[in-house]
Design a protein around this motif. Structure first.
Motif, PDB file in Angstrom:
ATOM      1  N   GLY A  33      -1.543   3.903   1.249  1.00 19.34           N
ATOM      2  CA  GLY A  33      -2.198   3.370   0.382  1.00 19.34           C
ATOM      3  C   GLY A  33      -1.388   2.392  -0.651  1.00 19.34           C
ATOM      4  N   ARG A  36      -0.342  -0.847   1.371  1.00 23.11           N
ATOM      5  CA  ARG A  36      -1.337  -1.770   1.463  1.00 23.11           C
ATOM      6  C   ARG A  36      -1.602  -2.582   0.269  1.00 23.11           C
ATOM      7  N   ARG A  37      -1.312  -2.020  -1.019  1.00 29.49           N
ATOM      8  CA  ARG A  37      -1.380  -2.610  -2.274  1.00 29.49           C
ATOM      9  C   ARG A  37       0.164  -3.726  -2.457  1.00 29.49           C
ATOM     10  N   TYR A 230      -5.112  11.300  -3.361  1.00 28.24           N
ATOM     11  CA  TYR A 230      -5.923  10.273  -4.059  1.00 28.24           C
ATOM     12  C   TYR A 230      -4.900   9.241  -4.836  1.00 28.24           C
ATOM     13  N   TRP A 233      -4.873   5.547  -3.354  1.00 25.69           N
ATOM     14  CA  TRP A 233      -5.857   4.830  -3.042  1.00 25.69           C
ATOM     15  C   TRP A 233      -6.979   4.448  -4.352  1.00 25.69           C
ATOM     16  N   SER A 237      -3.936   6.210  -8.765  1.00 27.42           N
ATOM     17  CA  SER A 237      -2.528   5.250  -8.083  1.00 27.42           C
ATOM     18  C   SER A 237      -1.997   4.816  -9.474  1.00 27.42           C
ATOM     19  N   THR A 321      -8.610  -8.005  -3.909  1.00 24.97           N
ATOM     20  CA  THR A 321      -9.032  -7.159  -2.800  1.00 24.97           C
ATOM     21  C   THR A 321      -9.982  -7.647  -1.791  1.00 24.97           C
TER      22      THR A 321
END
Length: 672
Positions: A33, A36-37, A230, A233, A237, A321
């Protein structure tokens, strides 16, 4: 017998190894997660800043674990503090279990085990209190600044489940192993001990306690690692991203906008696409927790204009996004297939509603800067799309042609100084200070009186100063705040050249906007000066007796903090010290003062724009001032003085309230 306990009581071999299997899965989920960001942030210009590392570390500790800004709002701050430190304590406790059981370093025994049990019970109970406070605020109080999404409910439910099942696990174990056998030990786990007394009477006792412990243990384990997974994502976060936002925060003066260095490159003229924003800007989008403090503090939002700083950040996040993965995959979309930011992802009205007061920056607990992003969008609208308010465009054209933004002004730069016999640098005089008058103080009649009062006070106080007269030109601040960076830089270089000509090193300003620009933004172009606001000088003169305010001004005054003097430059004390030196004057503070001061509505070029949507910000501020019972609003900014005076007249409060400049208050007392 030495106090201790069996760590994995009644869960078997699978229960022993399950936490480690789940930990590997959890770390993989969190890592995916975050990666990805992080890749999406890499689309932005530049990268993470590691300069001044000790300052960054200190800030992280103060504003992260220390909750420096969160605690400004007591309820929300305490709520978050209880949950955060509750989980920190529980994490440390879990780590000690690992050390004790798997590394075979026997820590959890004897008095230390008893203290450990007590501390974890207390901190866990505090965390439950914090979660209940959060749920009550979100779902019972429902303040406007919070928007409840499913993610919030899931997060609160998971945290609450982890905490409650943790106590259930403890209570079933205590009921089976300590309540009768070692009651003195159980007392050190007060919450679990109380619940154990409830469960002890179950029948058949042994099977019920064993089953209760097994079920609650597995639910607790799965919920705990599910909660941690959690983090990578969804809402949680922010545990990672907010800390990064604080560490990588902008350490430059908050009143200084970054310069454009290449006017030939279209993509560098503000932000038309998401890629045109900076790395930290994109990190900010994920660090935002939608707490709404920026929205609550925004004068545009409060006056029913279509701007919420929180919404701007969230809209930009949704845009990143939706379209960011295309760039990451190498599929470079055409400009027609991706909405432009200003006028697309964020509407024109939102971009132009911002008064650049900076309150959103001041209130954000994790140093997100919505105003900076809005300014980048505004630059693109002004420099690339050419979309500005007509009156704003007229002000910019006036700066180009007449070196000041007041297109209809009939006065000259020296009309305000008639009869004062002020020395000018062009006459060959030498002076310690340049008195920088500013366009508004020189050319607007209301402010010209304040400028004359300041000059007279400086002369009485023995300050060696001179003025530039007709050689003074706009600092360029209005152009920069309205998005025309090119015009700003032209004016900056012109003035710096003039300062070099007369070897000027010290400057006293009348306008906070000029003060901020000369002090914080001219150094970007080599202009290094000692800059003082006149309130600082008056405060010093009154303090050392070179000015004596002897005439009593009986009455109640309130002081309006100018955004560019207070919030951006921290000058809250000098103006108040000036007022305290005036005999008979009683100061009544507005509820929104100092760091939380409400804007007058003039910033960001709005003094030249007509407010067409919502309430007038200056009228709201005048109402706040009237609510103190004061008869006089004192301010130390020519824009604020104009806006307060107009607000008083528009609301027909002339007989009840007046607006004056700080220098006029002092001069009245000195003459008295």
């Amino acid at each position: 017998m030495t106090p201790t306990r069996e760590i994995f009581w009644n869960v078997g071999a699978l229960g022993h190894w399950a936490p480690y299997i789940l930990m590997v899965l959890m770390l993989a989920a969190v890592g995916c997660g975050i990666r990805r960001r992080w890749r999406l942030w890499g689309l932005g210009r530049g990268g993470p800043a590691f300069d001044r590392p000790w300052e960054r570390i200190r800030g992280f500790l103060v504003y992260g674990p220390g909750h420096g800004r969160l605690l400004v709002q007591r309820f929300g701050g305490i709520m978050h503090l209880l949950v955060f430190w509750g989980f920190v304590a529980l994490f440390i406790g879990t780590t000690l279990v690992f050390i004790h059981e798997d590394l075979r370093i026997r820590l959890l025994q004897g008095p230390f085990y008893l203290y450990y049990s007590f501390v974890l019970d207390v901190f866990g109970l505090g965390a439950i209190a914090g979660i209940l406070m959060a749920a009550g605020r979100r779902y019972l109080q429902r303040p406007d600044k919070l928007d409840n999404q499913r993610d919030n409910a899931v997060t609160l439910s998971l945290i609450f489940t982890v905490l409650v099942t943790g106590y259930l696990v403890e209570s079933f174990r205590l009921a089976a192993t300590e309540l009768v056998q070692h009651p003195d030990w159980g007392l050190w786990s007060p919450v679990g001990y109380a619940l154990a007394n409830v469960f002890y009477g179950w029948s058949p006792q042994e099977a019920a306690l064993s089953m209760g412990h097994t079920v609650s243990w597995w639910v607790h384990l799965l919920a705990s690692y599910g909660l941690q997974a959690y983090v990578g994502w969804f809402f949680l976060s922010h545990i990672v991203y907010s800390g990064l936002s604080i560490f990588f925060r902008d350490l430059e003066p908050q009143g200084a906008l970054p310069p454009i260095t290449d006017f030939k490159a279209k993509e560098k003229l503000g932000a038309g696409r998401i890629l045109d924003l900076g790395w930290k800007d994109l990190l900010d989008l994920d660090a935002c927790t939608r707490c709404g403090r920026c929205q609550e503090a925004c004068p545009a939002y409060a006056s029913a204009k279509p701007l919420s700083p929180k919404k701007v950040v969230q809209d930009l996040k949704a845009h990143l996004t939706a379209y960011g993965p295309r760039w990451l995959s190498g599929q470079v979309p055409s400009e027609d297939s991706v909405p432009i930011l200003g006028g697309g992802a964020v509407s024109y009205d939102e971009v132009w509603a911002c008064t650049t007061c900076g309150n959103c920056h001041q209130q954000c607990p994790v140093f997100i800067q919505p105003m900076g992003k809005i300014m980048e969008l505004r630059r693109h609208l002004a420099l690339v799309q050419g979309k500005l308010d007509n009156t704003a465009q007229a002000a910019l054209q006036s700066i180009q042609k007449r070196a000041h933004p007041w297109a209809g002004a009939q006065a000259t730069r020296l009309d305000w100084a008639q009869g004062l016999d002020l020395p000018e640098y062009s006459q060959g005089v030498e002076a310690e200070y340049l008195l920088w008058v500013g366009c508004t103080s020189a050319l607007v009649e209301l402010n010209a009186k304040a400028a004359a009062a300041t000059a007279r006070l400086l002369k009485v106080g023995g300050i060696s100063f001179a003025i530039l007269g007709d050689e003074e030109a706009c600092t360029g601040d209005p152009a920069r705040r309205m998005g025309n960076e090119y015009l700003f830089q032209l004016m900056a270089r012109r003035n710096i050249k003039t300062f070099q000509k007369y070897e000027i090193g010290k400057i006293i300003t009348l306008c906070p906007h000029c003060y901020n620009t000369l002090k914080n933004e001219y150094p970007q172009f080599g202009g290094q000066y000692q800059v003082f606001h006149y309130s600082q000088v008056l405060s010093q003169l009154l303090g050392n007796g070179r000015l004596k305010a002897t005439g009593s001004l009986d009455g109640v005054f309130t002081y309006h903090d100018a955004c560019y003097l207070g919030r951006f430059n921290g000058l809250y004390r000098p103006p108040r010290e000036v007022l305290k030196h005036v005999p008979g004057l009683k100061l009544a503070e507005m509820p929104l003062s100092r760091e939380r001061s409400f804007c007058c509505g003039a910033g960001g070029g709005h003094v030249w724009m007509e407010e067409k949507i919502g309430r007038r910000i200056n009228e709201m501020r005048v109402q706040q001032a009237a609510g103190t019972g004061a008869a006089t609003i004192a301010t130390a900014c020519p824009f604020c003085l104009q806006m307060m005076d107009a607000g008083i007249r528009d609301q027909q409060l002339e007989g009840r309230l007046r607006a004056v400049d700080l220098s006029q208050v002092v001069e009245e007392s000195v003459d008295g």
